[in-house]
Design a protein around this motif. Structure first.
Motif, PDB file in Angstrom:
ATOM      1  N   ASN A 194       8.058   5.460  -3.846  1.00  0.00           N
ATOM      2  CA  ASN A 194       8.762   5.090  -2.597  1.00  0.00           C
ATOM      3  C   ASN A 194       9.573   3.812  -2.761  1.00  0.00           C
ATOM      4  O   ASN A 194       9.784   3.088  -1.784  1.00  0.00           O
ATOM      5  CB  ASN A 194       7.759   4.922  -1.430  1.00  0.00           C
ATOM      6  CG  ASN A 194       7.046   6.210  -1.094  1.00  0.00           C
ATOM      7  OD1 ASN A 194       7.609   7.295  -1.199  1.00  0.00           O
ATOM      8  ND2 ASN A 194       5.785   6.102  -0.718  1.00  0.00           N
ATOM      9  N   GLU A 234       0.811  -1.208   0.000  1.00  0.00           N
ATOM     10  CA  GLU A 234       0.000   0.000   0.000  1.00  0.00           C
ATOM     11  C   GLU A 234       0.847   1.261   0.000  1.00  0.00           C
ATOM     12  O   GLU A 234       0.452   2.278  -0.577  1.00  0.00           O
ATOM     13  CB  GLU A 234      -0.921  -0.001   1.221  1.00  0.00           C
ATOM     14  CG  GLU A 234      -1.946  -1.131   1.206  1.00  0.00           C
ATOM     15  CD  GLU A 234      -2.819  -1.102   2.443  1.00  0.00           C
ATOM     16  OE1 GLU A 234      -2.587  -0.221   3.304  1.00  0.00           O
ATOM     17  OE2 GLU A 234      -3.724  -1.947   2.541  1.00  0.00           O
ATOM     18  N   ALA A 235       1.988   1.232   0.655  1.00  0.00           N
ATOM     19  CA  ALA A 235       2.840   2.427   0.731  1.00  0.00           C
ATOM     20  C   ALA A 235       3.773   2.548  -0.464  1.00  0.00           C
ATOM     21  O   ALA A 235       4.500   3.540  -0.565  1.00  0.00           O
ATOM     22  CB  ALA A 235       3.662   2.400   2.026  1.00  0.00           C
ATOM     23  N   MET A 236       3.768   1.551  -1.362  1.00  0.00           N
ATOM     24  CA  MET A 236       4.671   1.572  -2.517  1.00  0.00           C
ATOM     25  C   MET A 236       3.869   1.250  -3.791  1.00  0.00           C
ATOM     26  O   MET A 236       4.106   0.226  -4.449  1.00  0.00           O
ATOM     27  CB  MET A 236       5.811   0.567  -2.328  1.00  0.00           C
ATOM     28  CG  MET A 236       6.647   0.806  -1.072  1.00  0.00           C
ATOM     29  SD  MET A 236       7.781  -0.561  -0.705  1.00  0.00           S
ATOM     30  CE  MET A 236       8.820  -0.525  -2.165  1.00  0.00           C
TER      31      MET A 236
END
Length: 583
Positions: free
Chosen positions: A580, A556-558
């Motif tokens: 990211n 989710e963060a990448m």
């Protein structure tokens, strides 16, 4: 917050003018031994009115200044420097540093001529008669009083100057026979007033009087805190009252931040203040909040006591100034240290037990929640891997289908030997695809090697050129990359962008980064927008989008995004962004 400051008023008995004081205009005890100045209100003498003044008496010239006393002791270092600067001017110069704004100057002759001869009034007369003198006044270098003959000056208003002398056990005060009021002057901070007295005929300078009003900061104190508990409180307090300075003091000349224990009083002690000098203090810099601090016995010091009622753990600003110079304000800050925490042992034991029980319950609850969350994450990870495996299972037959079509086309062209060689190359490529397609990630170098093998296979079927460019600040061996992500895009360019006659078909793969984001751009110079026209139902591109959705669900963060853009006359550019990826 209501804060009270206790003022230590140290009193001593003050004597009067002797056993008895008389004021008379008829009795003339000459010469006088001292000078006294009285204020008048509506013509009547006010005995209770305080008059700050000082007399500067010399045989050749004397004068009295009303509105201030002699130079305060706190100005002594500055006065010495200024005197040194005038030491070689060759003139009879007197320098006074004052704190007050307004002063009156009156010239006071030591002798007067009566019946043709000089009558001594005060000390030894040895100068010019005042009737032969003139004066000039300049403020900050600008003349404000032109040369004026002393004999034309009148007496000072609202004040009477007396000469005093002891006769037996009585002190007799007689109005001074002749005075010359040189004027009322106002000095701002840093102003200089210069009064020059000359002989009218020879213009010889008889006296130069310089008044300077420097900034008068109320910093000449030392600070000491005194604990309210213990057997030594009385002794320590008495030592302070006896002007014996303790060892653990802080000087107001060197610091503006002071600390006080909660169970102690703080003491600010001003030494060597003049008899008529007063201080003002305030906890707020507002006109109506200033309070007076003074001492009837300045020799013992002027004290300000900061009580134990000040709020602990807080900073308290305190504003200080001399009453004589209210425009110059000095601020100090007092930190009242927090009281050490104390608690009965029974209470400590009870609280400790409750804390242990609470910690145990919270730890158990968090453990249960953590296990549930880990199980949920594990199921989600297993589900993601299953979905990727299923998609890879669909991707491999897709590659096999396209490769068989290419082999069939080669056989149909009547070139069995070339077809056999092509089958061998395809078999090796398919083995690499099946081995790496099962992985969640491989290195970018491995991905580019597979894609380059694919492009070389396609070059055996059709003519085109390609180039792979990697930014100098990237190491493809250290970068994780989803396997076989680029192959469907390359395939669509070859199958659709170059479908019509093309003189110089070309593919470019560019890899670079901006901040923490990795970018991979695949571009062709075809004249057809394969994404919108030719490849709507393409299995490879559809599988690629599904795979990105699975990766984005897991990372989710990448997030990984794919954007396809066609520009007429330029070709199609497909951009993969890996946000990211280097964070």
């Amino acid at each position: 917050m209501r804060l009270n400051i206790c003022i230590f008023i140290l009193t001593i008995c003050q004597s009067g003018y002797g056993n008895q004081t008389k004021q008379s205009d008829q009795t003339r005890p000459l010469p006088f031994s001292s000078v006294e100045i009285k204020k008048t209100i509506n013509g009547a003498i006010c005995d209770s009115c305080r008059v700050d003044n000082f007399l500067h008496a010399e045989p050749d010239f004397s004068y009295v200044v009303i509105g201030t006393g002699h130079t305060p002791n706190r100005f002594s270092p500055l006065l010495q420097k200024i005197k040194a600067a005038y030491a070689n001017d060759g003139l009879n110069t007197a320098i006074h540093l004052i704190s007050t704004k307004e002063i009156d100057i009156a010239f006071l002759p030591n002798a007067v001529r009566q019946t043709g001869k000089m009558v001594q009034l005060y000390r030894n007369f040895g100068g010019d008669e005042y009737s032969n003198l003139e004066f000039e006044a300049a403020q900050n270098g600008k003349v404000i009083e032109q040369s004026t003959q002393l004999s034309t000056l009148g007496k000072i208003e609202n004040y009477i100057i007396f000469g005093r002398k002891m006769i037996g056990d009585q002190t007799v005060s007689v109005r001074w026979p002749q005075t010359y009021h040189a004027g009322h002057y106002q000095l701002a901070v840093n102003d200089t007033l210069k009064v020059t007295i000359r002989n009218i005929n020879t213009k010889r300078v008889v006296k130069v009087i310089i008044f300077i009003r420097p900034p008068d900061m109320a910093t000449n104190f030392w600070y000491y805190q005194l604990k309210l508990t213990g057997n030594n409180f009385s002794n320590n307090l008495q030592r302070i009252l006896n002007t014996v300075e303790p060892s653990n003091i802080s000087s107001g000349d060197t610091t503006t931040m002071f600390e006080k224990d909660d169970q102690a009083i703080g003491i600010l002690k001003y030494n060597n203040l003049g008899s008529n000098e007063t201080l003002q203090y305030s906890f707020e810099n507002k006109p109506d909040t200033w309070q007076l601090a003074r001492s009837d016995n300045p020799d013992q010091g002027t004290f300000m006591v900061l009580g134990s009622e000040l709020q602990a753990g807080k900073y308290q600003d305190i504003y200080l100034r001399y009453t004589s110079q209210p425009e110059t304000i000095h601020k100090i800050t007092l930190l009242v240290k927090a009281r050490p925490f104390q608690m009965p042992w029974g209470t400590i034991a009870l609280i400790s037990t409750l804390l242990l029980i609470t910690i145990g319950v919270v730890t158990y609850t968090l453990h249960i929640r953590s296990n549930k969350k880990l199980a949920e994450l594990k199921r989600k990870s297993e589900d993601t891997e299953t979905r990727l495996t299923l998609l890879s299972g669909q991707l491999n037959p897709h590659f096999l289908y396209n490769s068989l079509n290419a082999i069939q086309g080669t056989i149909n062209n009547g070139n069995p030997e070339r077809a056999n060689a092509y089958i061998g190359h395809v078999a090796k490529f398919m083995r690499d695809v099946m081995d790496n397609g099962k992985k969640e990630f491989l290195s970018l170098r491995e991905e580019l090697a597979i894609e380059e093998d694919y492009l070389k296979l396609e070059q055996q079927r059709q003519a085109f050129t390609y180039a792979i460019t990697i930014a100098a600040n990237l190491d493809p061996l250290l970068i994780d990359f989803p396997p076989l992500l680029l192959q469907p895009v390359l395939e669509n360019s070859l199958r659709h962008a170059f479908a019509t006659n093309h003189t110089n078909p070309m593919l470019n793969v560019s890899i670079f980064k901006e901040n923490a984001t990795l970018y991979v751009e695949v571009s062709d110079n075809g004249n057809t927008s394969w994404d919108t026209e030719k490849a709507k139902e393409g299995h490879g591109l559809s599988l690629t989008k599904k795979r990105l959705a699975v990766y984005n669900d897991k990372l989710e963060a990448m997030p990984i995004k794919m954007q396809i853009k066609y520009q007429p006359g330029t070709g199609t550019i497909t951009t993969f962004s890996f946000k990211n990826w280097f964070a």
